[in-house]
Design an enzyme around this catalytic site. Sequence first.
Site, short mmCIF file in Angstrom:
data_model
loop_
_atom_site.label_atom_id
_atom_site.label_comp_id
_atom_site.label_asym_id
_atom_site.label_seq_id
_atom_site.Cartn_x
_atom_site.Cartn_y
_atom_site.Cartn_z
N HIS A 56 0.88 -1.17 0.00
CA HIS A 56 0.00 0.00 0.00
C HIS A 56 0.92 1.22 0.00
CE1 HIS A 56 -3.92 -2.01 1.60
NE2 HIS A 56 -3.88 -1.96 0.27
N ASP A 64 1.12 3.99 1.43
CA ASP A 64 1.62 4.61 2.66
C ASP A 64 2.75 3.80 3.30
OD1 ASP A 64 -0.45 2.73 3.20
OD2 ASP A 64 -0.84 3.60 5.18
ZN LIG Z 1 -1.14 1.62 6.10
ZN LIG Z 2 -2.51 -1.10 4.27
#
Ligand SMILES: [Zn+2]
Ligand SMILES: [Zn+2]
Length: 303
Positions: free
Chosen positions: A63, A65
């Site tokens: 992901h 982030d």
């Molecule tokens: Zn995250």
């Molecule tokens: Zn995640």
Amino acid sequence: MLDVCLLGTAGMMPLPYRWLTSLMLRHNGSSLLIDCGEGTQIAIKEQGLSFKPIDILCITHFHADHISGLPGLLLTMGNADRTEPLTIIGPKGLEKVVGALRVIAPGLPFQVKCIEMTEPDEHFEINGYNIHAFKVKHNVTCYGYSVEIKRAGKFSVEQAKSNDIPLKFWNPLQRGQTVEEDGKIYTPDMVLGPERKGLKVTYCTDSRPTDSIVSAAEKSDLFICEGMYAEKEKIAKAKQYKHMTFYEAAEMAKDAQVEEMWLTHFSPSLVRGEDYLPAVRKIFPNSHLGKEGKSKELVFQEN
Ligand SMILES: [Zn+2]
Ligand SMILES: [Zn+2]
């Protein structure tokens, strides 16, 4: 000794006062970084930490982030004159993801080695770090990491004598080397007592609570766990988006009998996390909110 620095505590997006969640470990001149979202290199700089000794990068999942800061980090490590290879560990597909991100970070002065994990539990030993990656439960394949610095047993003169170890081998054996002479093999356990308690840090984000986390984190000196939601009523949201509440993290800290827990990966909507700590500490007293640059130096206990 193991130096721990939580570089950021944000989930989903960096905020002006909150960097994305990632962790820097330092031991014996070698650094290990877990996760690298957007802005992680700024957080590293802010803590005055060096880019050059980062030998290992562990990625929890793909992901943004947790990985979108990679190209910038690689370029900065290149600018720091790194020439030694960098090992990146992550879920299956790592090679492809890193390859795509490296389109904008070509021509590095060091090699990037990718290790893709496929098993629910994987173990690596690199530069004195004993890494246990364990599968957790998110909406994409995601791993948590336990990192241990092992500590050998004490040298025993009586043991060395009773095993008839030539004096010249005492030192190399004490340092963990195996030696051979005249067809005889001497191993470190012939001069060392039982292994002593080492140092252990467990890092887990993003996930629902799982048994795998509790067993991997068992008796950690420090357990760093996601706490996306502080409000008890957000449990439905936590279940829907495969995250955790503060209280679920605290239950796992209690079950795993860890020494201390830091919460991290906070929802952008969370402003006053400390207001919820008294309730969290009713479950696990040694709970703390993570914050940017929160650090701890773990040292071996005497005996
Ligand atoms: Zn995250
Ligand atoms: Zn995640």
